[in-house]
Design a protein around this motif. Structure first.
Motif, mmCIF file in Angstrom:
data_model
loop_
_atom_site.group_PDB
_atom_site.id
_atom_site.type_symbol
_atom_site.label_atom_id
_atom_site.label_comp_id
_atom_site.label_asym_id
_atom_site.label_seq_id
_atom_site.Cartn_x
_atom_site.Cartn_y
_atom_site.Cartn_z
ATOM 1 N N GLU A 92 -37.719 5.085 65.642
ATOM 2 C CA GLU A 92 -36.586 4.420 64.995
ATOM 3 C C GLU A 92 -36.339 4.987 63.594
ATOM 4 N N LEU A 93 -37.413 5.318 62.899
ATOM 5 C CA LEU A 93 -37.263 5.871 61.557
ATOM 6 C C LEU A 93 -36.627 7.259 61.592
ATOM 7 N N VAL A 94 -36.910 8.052 62.626
ATOM 8 C CA VAL A 94 -36.255 9.356 62.754
ATOM 9 C C VAL A 94 -34.745 9.156 62.847
ATOM 10 N N LYS A 95 -34.321 8.173 63.627
ATOM 11 C CA LYS A 95 -32.886 7.873 63.734
ATOM 12 C C LYS A 95 -32.318 7.427 62.387
ATOM 13 N N GLN A 96 -33.048 6.545 61.699
ATOM 14 C CA GLN A 96 -32.574 6.037 60.409
ATOM 15 C C GLN A 96 -32.507 7.155 59.368
ATOM 16 N N ILE A 97 -33.526 8.004 59.323
ATOM 17 C CA ILE A 97 -33.542 9.109 58.363
ATOM 18 C C ILE A 97 -32.390 10.061 58.647
ATOM 19 N N SER A 98 -32.171 10.355 59.908
ATOM 20 C CA SER A 98 -31.071 11.239 60.290
ATOM 21 C C SER A 98 -29.726 10.642 59.873
ATOM 22 N N MET A 99 -29.548 9.349 60.120
ATOM 23 C CA MET A 99 -28.308 8.674 59.740
ATOM 24 C C MET A 99 -28.114 8.698 58.216
ATOM 25 N N LEU A 100 -29.189 8.477 57.476
ATOM 26 C CA LEU A 100 -29.087 8.477 56.014
ATOM 27 C C LEU A 100 -28.827 9.881 55.468
ATOM 28 N N LEU A 101 -29.426 10.898 56.088
ATOM 29 C CA LEU A 101 -29.132 12.276 55.677
ATOM 30 C C LEU A 101 -27.648 12.568 55.854
ATOM 31 N N LYS A 102 -27.102 12.103 56.978
ATOM 32 C CA LYS A 102 -25.672 12.309 57.223
ATOM 33 C C LYS A 102 -24.841 11.513 56.217
ATOM 34 N N GLU A 103 -25.222 10.266 55.988
ATOM 35 C CA GLU A 103 -24.508 9.411 55.037
ATOM 36 C C GLU A 103 -24.494 10.014 53.631
ATOM 37 N N LEU A 104 -25.585 10.660 53.262
ATOM 38 C CA LEU A 104 -25.691 11.271 51.941
ATOM 39 C C LEU A 104 -25.055 12.662 51.884
ATOM 40 N N GLY A 105 -24.622 13.169 53.035
ATOM 41 C CA GLY A 105 -23.987 14.486 53.083
ATOM 42 C C GLY A 105 -24.962 15.633 53.214
ATOM 43 N N LEU A 106 -26.233 15.334 53.420
ATOM 44 C CA LEU A 106 -27.246 16.382 53.481
ATOM 45 C C LEU A 106 -27.399 16.978 54.882
ATOM 46 N N LEU A 107 -27.167 16.196 55.916
ATOM 47 C CA LEU A 107 -27.322 16.713 57.268
ATOM 48 C C LEU A 107 -26.242 17.736 57.576
ATOM 49 N N ASP A 108 -25.004 17.489 57.138
ATOM 50 C CA ASP A 108 -23.913 18.439 57.360
ATOM 51 C C ASP A 108 -24.182 19.751 56.634
ATOM 52 N N ALA A 109 -24.725 19.672 55.432
ATOM 53 C CA ALA A 109 -25.033 20.888 54.675
ATOM 54 C C ALA A 109 -26.080 21.718 55.398
ATOM 55 N N VAL A 110 -27.039 21.065 56.035
ATOM 56 C CA VAL A 110 -28.063 21.774 56.783
ATOM 57 C C VAL A 110 -27.475 22.385 58.037
ATOM 58 N N HIS A 111 -26.615 21.644 58.747
ATOM 59 C CA HIS A 111 -25.964 22.191 59.942
ATOM 60 C C HIS A 111 -25.185 23.452 59.600
ATOM 61 N N ASP A 112 -24.490 23.447 58.465
ATOM 62 C CA ASP A 112 -23.676 24.589 58.068
ATOM 63 C C ASP A 112 -24.517 25.815 57.765
ATOM 64 N N SER A 113 -25.768 25.624 57.326
ATOM 65 C CA SER A 113 -26.588 26.765 56.928
ATOM 66 C C SER A 113 -27.786 26.986 57.834
ATOM 67 N N SER A 114 -27.905 26.210 58.915
ATOM 68 C CA SER A 114 -29.103 26.325 59.754
ATOM 69 C C SER A 114 -29.039 27.542 60.656
ATOM 70 N N ASP A 115 -30.205 27.973 61.091
ATOM 71 C CA ASP A 115 -30.352 29.110 61.995
ATOM 72 C C ASP A 115 -29.771 28.744 63.346
ATOM 73 N N PRO A 116 -28.736 29.468 63.833
ATOM 74 C CA PRO A 116 -28.125 29.103 65.105
ATOM 75 C C PRO A 116 -29.084 29.217 66.270
ATOM 76 N N ALA A 117 -30.120 30.027 66.119
ATOM 77 C CA ALA A 117 -31.096 30.152 67.204
ATOM 78 C C ALA A 117 -32.001 28.932 67.261
ATOM 79 N N GLY A 118 -32.025 28.152 66.192
ATOM 80 C CA GLY A 118 -32.809 26.919 66.160
ATOM 81 C C GLY A 118 -34.299 27.160 66.158
ATOM 82 N N SER A 119 -34.752 28.166 65.397
ATOM 83 C CA SER A 119 -36.175 28.455 65.365
ATOM 84 C C SER A 119 -36.935 27.239 64.876
#
Length: 147
Positions: A92-119
């Motif tokens: 449940e905390l993984v879900k909450q942390i993920s939601m908060l990262l998105k709410e804070l704008g940090l998850l989108d920034a990571v998606h934009d710069s993350s390795d497309p191969a998903g290492s």
């Protein structure tokens, strides 16, 4: 007419009532938001919830490392193996942390710069001092769960 510049964001101080584990995440979070220009729009309650969730995740993980993911309940005439309650808390905390990262704008920034191969470098990326690594690890974990 030129747009008005946004007023400078006053420094956010960590609430003194947060526990030590949660307080340890505060400077990293604030610095990461500041570097990305997101601090002025951040909701302070989201920062508090994020730091608390990371601290709770750490405690759940420590409990699982100590006890294992399966526990045995001993009853007078039988024993039952069950998933450790901390495992559900951790999920449940993984879900909450993920939601908060998105709410804070940090998850989108990571998606934009993350390795497309998903290492996968989860072990080195999820240290307490690596908020960006945590966000990248959660982004990959969420993609893996959504497939």
């Amino acid at each position: 007419m030129a747009p008005k510049p946004k007023p400078a964001t006053p420094p956010l101080s960590c609430p003194d009532w947060l526990d030590d584990h949660a307080r340890a995440h505060w400077p990293t979070l604030v610095d990461s938001l500041k570097r990305r220009g997101l601090l002025q729009d951040a909701d302070p309650s989201s920062l508090i919830r994020f730091c608390q969730a990371l601290a709770q995740y750490r405690r759940a993980t420590e409990r699982l490392n100590k006890d294992g993911q399966v526990i045995t309940e001993i009853h007078p005439q039988y024993e039952v193996e069950k998933v450790h309650p901390a495992f559900r808390v951790q999920a449940e905390l993984v879900k909450q942390i993920s939601m908060l990262l998105k709410e804070l704008g940090l998850l989108d920034a990571v998606h934009d710069s993350s390795d497309p191969a998903g290492s996968s470098h989860a072990a080195s990326e999820t240290t307490d001092s690596s908020l960006d690594g945590l966000a990248a690890w959660l982004a990959r974990a969420r993609r893996g769960c959504d497939n």
